[in-house]
Write a protein that holds these residues in place. Sequence first.
Motif, PDB file in Angstrom:
ATOM      1  N   ARG A  11      19.331   1.649  -9.072  1.00  0.00           N
ATOM      2  CA  ARG A  11      21.074   1.295  -8.592  1.00  0.00           C
ATOM      3  C   ARG A  11      21.010   0.519  -6.857  1.00  0.00           C
ATOM      4  O   ARG A  11      21.915   0.039  -7.027  1.00  0.00           O
ATOM      5  N   ALA A  12      20.129   2.009  -6.199  1.00  0.00           N
ATOM      6  CA  ALA A  12      20.458   2.001  -4.326  1.00  0.00           C
ATOM      7  C   ALA A  12      19.267   0.871  -4.497  1.00  0.00           C
ATOM      8  O   ALA A  12      19.646   0.714  -2.871  1.00  0.00           O
ATOM      9  N   GLY A  13      18.743   0.207  -4.589  1.00  0.00           N
ATOM     10  CA  GLY A  13      17.586  -0.513  -4.542  1.00  0.00           C
ATOM     11  C   GLY A  13      16.271   0.255  -4.719  1.00  0.00           C
ATOM     12  O   GLY A  13      15.307  -0.083  -3.195  1.00  0.00           O
ATOM     13  N   LEU A  14      16.114   1.359  -4.501  1.00  0.00           N
ATOM     14  CA  LEU A  14      14.765   2.228  -3.553  1.00  0.00           C
ATOM     15  C   LEU A  14      14.127   1.639  -5.243  1.00  0.00           C
ATOM     16  O   LEU A  14      13.263   1.600  -5.784  1.00  0.00           O
ATOM     17  N   GLU A  15      13.059   1.417  -4.104  1.00  0.00           N
ATOM     18  CA  GLU A  15      11.210   1.114  -4.529  1.00  0.00           C
ATOM     19  C   GLU A  15      10.241   0.816  -3.213  1.00  0.00           C
ATOM     20  O   GLU A  15      10.416   2.095  -2.299  1.00  0.00           O
ATOM     21  N   ILE A  16       8.906   1.137  -4.181  1.00  0.00           N
ATOM     22  CA  ILE A  16       7.904   1.359  -3.419  1.00  0.00           C
ATOM     23  C   ILE A  16       7.238   0.451  -3.428  1.00  0.00           C
ATOM     24  O   ILE A  16       7.306  -0.325  -4.718  1.00  0.00           O
ATOM     25  N   ALA A  17       6.781   0.129  -2.399  1.00  0.00           N
ATOM     26  CA  ALA A  17       5.825  -0.916  -2.645  1.00  0.00           C
ATOM     27  C   ALA A  17       4.153  -1.096  -2.050  1.00  0.00           C
ATOM     28  O   ALA A  17       3.674  -0.351  -1.869  1.00  0.00           O
ATOM     29  N   ARG A  18       3.024  -1.351  -3.627  1.00  0.00           N
ATOM     30  CA  ARG A  18       1.669  -0.584  -3.366  1.00  0.00           C
ATOM     31  C   ARG A  18       0.936  -2.423  -3.184  1.00  0.00           C
ATOM     32  O   ARG A  18       1.514  -3.969  -3.536  1.00  0.00           O
ATOM     33  N   PRO A  19      -0.240  -2.210  -2.837  1.00  0.00           N
ATOM     34  CA  PRO A  19      -1.722  -3.704  -2.029  1.00  0.00           C
ATOM     35  C   PRO A  19      -1.803  -3.825  -3.688  1.00  0.00           C
ATOM     36  O   PRO A  19      -2.029  -3.390  -4.151  1.00  0.00           O
ATOM     37  N   ILE A  20      -1.964  -4.958  -3.647  1.00  0.00           N
ATOM     38  CA  ILE A  20      -2.639  -5.805  -3.952  1.00  0.00           C
ATOM     39  C   ILE A  20      -3.803  -6.618  -3.567  1.00  0.00           C
ATOM     40  O   ILE A  20      -3.672  -7.335  -2.857  1.00  0.00           O
ATOM     41  N   ASP A  21      -5.424  -6.509  -4.015  1.00  0.00           N
ATOM     42  CA  ASP A  21      -6.592  -7.295  -3.655  1.00  0.00           C
ATOM     43  C   ASP A  21      -7.358  -7.428  -4.655  1.00  0.00           C
ATOM     44  O   ASP A  21      -7.699  -7.072  -5.717  1.00  0.00           O
TER      45      ASP A  21
END
Length: 184
Positions: A122-132
């Motif tokens: 709800r607070a908008g917490l996310e993590i980004a993981r690359p794609i190759d």
Amino acid sequence: MAPSERQKMAAGEWYVCLDPELEALRETARDAVFEHNSLSPRDRGNIGPALANLLRAGEGARIEAPFHCAYGSNISLGGGVFLNAGCVILDTAPVSIGSGTLIGPSVQIYCAEHHKGAAERRAGLEIARPIDIGENAWIGGGAIILGGVRIGANAIVGAGSVVTRDVPDGATVAGNPARRIGGG
């Protein structure tokens, strides 16, 4: 000074996607995508001008409309890459697609992973993981590629597959979750 949400996103750390700086970047991408999707094929060329200013694309790379991306600035397309109609790339982390790769219609490429905790989501917490995605790969229509995955050169992903782990060079995978069914 504490790092910005944008800096945390780029570093692969947990960040709050509801940040005003990130929203401004997404707004720029939405405008570029709108232009790309609204132009006639003759006027658009291979990639609409505003979208071409956001992402990096090699000679002859082509994006069919409609197309959607989150930021655009994290996308790198090799020469001769083809993204068919309905492709969605949520490029919160780098997305690299090697030369000669073909992406089928309605393929979805998701770098963002939301937090497992409800309050954190709800607070908008996310993590980004690359794609190759390597050179000369073929991603069948409707496939979903999740963050942190590498798809090798000359690999094939069957239509409708959900790719949750790396695919070796030359391998063929299909299913949900995608499993190896042939190739190298």
